[in-house]
Design an enzyme around this catalytic site. Structure first.
Site, mmCIF file in Angstrom:
data_model
loop_
_atom_site.group_PDB
_atom_site.id
_atom_site.type_symbol
_atom_site.label_atom_id
_atom_site.label_comp_id
_atom_site.label_asym_id
_atom_site.label_seq_id
_atom_site.Cartn_x
_atom_site.Cartn_y
_atom_site.Cartn_z
ATOM 1 N N GLY A 138 -28.690 43.944 -6.006
ATOM 2 C CA GLY A 138 -28.070 44.100 -4.692
ATOM 3 C C GLY A 138 -28.939 45.038 -3.864
ATOM 4 C CE LYS A 169 -21.800 39.355 -13.847
ATOM 5 N NZ LYS A 169 -20.695 40.182 -14.273
ATOM 6 C CB ALA A 190 -21.906 43.603 3.309
ATOM 7 N N GLY A 226 -19.275 43.535 7.847
ATOM 8 C CA GLY A 226 -19.289 44.462 8.975
ATOM 9 C C GLY A 226 -20.666 44.933 9.368
ATOM 10 C CD GLU A 239 -17.159 47.975 10.254
ATOM 11 O OE1 GLU A 239 -17.242 48.804 9.336
ATOM 12 O OE2 GLU A 239 -17.695 46.865 10.214
ATOM 13 C CG ASP A 247 -20.800 43.317 -16.099
ATOM 14 O OD1 ASP A 247 -19.751 43.113 -16.741
ATOM 15 O OD2 ASP A 247 -21.269 42.506 -15.279
ATOM 16 C CG HIS A 285 -11.222 45.245 3.626
ATOM 17 N ND1 HIS A 285 -10.535 44.672 4.664
ATOM 18 C CD2 HIS A 285 -12.431 45.604 4.129
ATOM 19 C CE1 HIS A 285 -11.301 44.672 5.746
ATOM 20 N NE2 HIS A 285 -12.458 45.237 5.453
ATOM 21 N NE ARG A 292 -12.642 49.459 5.056
ATOM 22 C CZ ARG A 292 -13.829 49.118 4.711
ATOM 23 N NH1 ARG A 292 -14.214 49.320 3.479
ATOM 24 N NH2 ARG A 292 -14.629 48.566 5.547
ATOM 25 C CG HIS A 326 -13.522 46.078 0.219
ATOM 26 N ND1 HIS A 326 -14.114 44.845 0.368
ATOM 27 C CD2 HIS A 326 -14.188 46.923 1.068
ATOM 28 C CE1 HIS A 326 -15.087 44.930 1.271
ATOM 29 N NE2 HIS A 326 -15.156 46.184 1.693
ATOM 30 C CD GLU A 359 -18.432 48.514 -5.355
ATOM 31 O OE1 GLU A 359 -19.108 47.619 -4.794
ATOM 32 O OE2 GLU A 359 -17.214 48.402 -5.583
ATOM 33 N NE ARG A 362 -17.185 51.564 0.809
ATOM 34 C CZ ARG A 362 -17.273 50.608 1.742
ATOM 35 N NH1 ARG A 362 -17.932 50.822 2.875
ATOM 36 N NH2 ARG A 362 -16.696 49.442 1.551
ATOM 37 C CG LEU A 395 -24.289 47.255 3.099
ATOM 38 C CD1 LEU A 395 -24.613 46.223 4.176
ATOM 39 C CD2 LEU A 395 -24.518 46.630 1.727
HETATM 40 C C1 SIN Z 1 -15.874 44.939 6.604
HETATM 41 O O1 SIN Z 1 -16.611 44.205 7.236
HETATM 42 O O2 SIN Z 1 -14.732 45.199 6.938
HETATM 43 C C2 SIN Z 1 -16.384 45.553 5.339
HETATM 44 C C3 SIN Z 1 -17.306 46.638 5.639
HETATM 45 C C4 SIN Z 1 -17.287 47.649 4.531
HETATM 46 O O3 SIN Z 1 -16.695 47.432 3.481
HETATM 47 O O4 SIN Z 1 -17.832 48.728 4.743
#
Ligand code: SIN
Length: 539
Positions: free
Chosen positions: A28, A49, A60, A62, A127, A222, A243, A289, A350, A374, A385, A391
């Protein structure tokens, strides 16, 4: 927690071997950012994997948070992150990541990421929990897809980097208290012992431990479970972030409806059409969130309805379709027009905030092992978070791990070739009469019912008893393929999560205990819940 040190048996005298200066587990954003930072004279092996495109990062929507506008300032992003984190963030980590974010975004642009633009500048959205517009995005609502496209293309040109897909990291190899590589299974089952001077773990999260999740099927914890078996410290496992808005239509996969939808002005309404967020929090739909997810949960209980609705009908339809083409496509598939119809949503698992403890450089407590993204717990996210901070964490910590691991690989070259013959791991109990799919489904459903958004002592005790019982017979066995190993990892992670949730007798961030509904700074302050040591200890 009694379990086998290794999930599989192997005999180093007859196994296939492979050597690398640095092994990166996971492809990732954190794993590939790390791999690309390792200097060309060190051989890097990246294992993943599934297909290389199949990571949480690719899904992702956002975007990536970073201060870019003159109206914004690092102090605002730092403050927003600390507020969302509900008193558990490590301030130095937050400051470091926030200040490095813009440079990391520039690196992505250099590698060919085509972020959305407006008047020649990168377009910025907002956001939940953000006081300013500071989130860069791509392809409207498919940021991860575009960012990973560019990173993967760059990784394919790196001369020192070998990429093995379809390679399951079953366990981390340890010797004399150090991580020295991993036992991996290629293409389904063929075991290979990979010996590495340093190992970077970037294996992602564990959303699949819940029946309702935004995560792809690969997210089975894992990396967390393997690090735990190897003796690394894990912490904060009670903090699974839900989420708020996951599409809830019978027959659909649990598809994320980005927080950016509310960032652009969408409302949340109950089944009767009433907005409920203004009464729940001053920030209404743009509260962090955890606040929104709990308000939705309470609204669903109050109205006895299985979901709430996102309403975009008051927004400019042209803007909605331009910003959210992916969400529009998926909703259209269910006959929903997002510019007119209300979109049924409910919260889903999430992001795992806890994980393998790392210091400011990404070093874990197990020498030779580094972690980013993560799978790790850096202290950036605290107890909740902030949207679009994940990211960027993967980028910053992937870079830091790579620098530290490269230096360590040069400083402590060691004699890798002397290690292999030391290992003969005997087979565990056979796998007869265990329906892996059935037990996996039972676990995922139990986690929703007893370890969900609202927890209490009684339900946690029941969860602990059931999962403990399942662990006793499932972890003692040896499976010969991915479904069995994933089940064992999910069980391991679930047990750590339940144990941590039971121990934290307060409510903070994503962890809400109805029997301890308040945040308790006097008792908990900045305390982390550290997972009990694995048993037997690392070999
Ligand atoms: C989202 O687009 O709502 C997810 C973005 C995030 O998890 O930071």
């Amino acid at each position: 927690m009694s379990a086998n040190r290794y999930l599989v048996s192997f005999d180093a005298r007859t196994a296939y071997h492979r050597f690398a200066d640095v092994l990166v587990v996971g492809a990732g954003i954190a794993g590939l950012r790390a791999a690309l930072e390792i200097p060309d004279d060190l051989a890097v092996l990246v294992v993943t994997k599934d297909r290389v495109t199949e990571s949480n990062s690719s899904y992702a929507q956002g975007g990536i948070a970073g201060v870019r506008s003159p109206e914004d300032a690092f102090e605002n992003h730092i403050e927003d992150t600390l507020v969302a984190g509900d008193g558990l963030c490590d301030r130095a980590v937050v400051e470091h990541v926030v200040r490095e974010a813009p440079a990391q975004i520039e690196t992505l642009v250099r590698w060919g990421t085509k972020f959305d633009t407006e008047n020649g500048e990168l377009a910025l959205t907002r956001e939940g929990g953000h006081s300013h517009r500071r989130i860069v995005h791509a392809l409207g609502d498919s940021t991860g897809f575009e960012v990973m496209r560019a990173i993967i293309a760059t990784a394919r040109t790196a001369p020192n980097l070998t990429l093995w897909d379809d390679t399951f990291t079953v366990d981390l190899l340890t010797h004399a208290g150090r991580c020295v590589g991993a036992v991996v299974a290629r293409n389904g089952a063929g075991k290979v012992l990979v010996w590495a001077r340093q190992v970077i773990l970037a294996a992602g999260g564990c959303g699949m431990v819940y029946r309702e999740t935004t995560n792809p099927p690969v997210a089975t914890g894992d990396g967390m479970a393997a690090a735990y078996r190897a003796g690394a410290e894990l912490r904060d496992m009670e903090f699974m972030q839900f989420h708020p808005t996951v599409l809830y239509v019978a027959g659909s996969a649990r598809y994320l409806v980005s927080e950016a939808v509310r960032g652009e002005g969408a409302y949340l309404r109950d089944v009767h059409g009433e907005r409920f967020m203004p009464a729940a929090d001053d920030r209404a739909e743009l509260a962090p969130r955890d606040v929104v997810a709990r308000a939705i949960f309470r609204t669903m209980e109050r109205t006895q309805h299985p979901n709430v609705y996102l309403d975009l009908s008051h927004l400019d339809p042209e803007m909605v379709l331009r910003r959210f083409p992916g969400i529009n496509r998926v909703c259209r598939g269910f006959g929903l027009d997002i510019t007119r119809d209300r979109v049924p949503v409910r919260p889903g698992a999430h992001y795992m905030i806890g994980g393998v403890t790392v210091d400011a450089e990404g070093r874990t407590t197990l020498p030779g092992l580094w972690a980013a993204g993560e799978v790790s717990s850096s202290g950036l996210h605290g107890a909740n978070r902030l949207a679009s901070n994940s990211l960027v964490e993967g980028l910053v910590y992937g870079t830091a791990c790579a620098r530290g691991a490269a230096e360590a690989a040069r400083r402590e070259p060691g004699d890798l070739a002397a290690l292999p013959l030391k290992y003969v791991i005997p087979p565990a109990d056979p796998t007869d009469r265990l329906d892996v799919a059935d037990l996996t489904a039972s676990l995922r459903s139990l986690m929703v019912r007893k370890m969900g958004i609202v927890r209490d002592r009684g339900r946690l005790a029941e969860a602990e008893k059931d999962v403990g019982f399942w662990c006793r017979y499932a972890l003692a066995r040896e499976f010969d393929g991915k479904p069995g190993w994933e089940l064992q990892n999910l069980l391991t992670v679930a047990r750590l999560m339940i144990d941590a949730a039971r121990r934290r007798e307060e409510s903070r961030g994503t962890h809400f205990r109805s029997d301890f509904p308040a945040r308790d700074d006097a008792r908990w302050g900045l305390r982390h819940v550290v997972a009990p040591p694995a048993n037997p200890p690392a070999g």
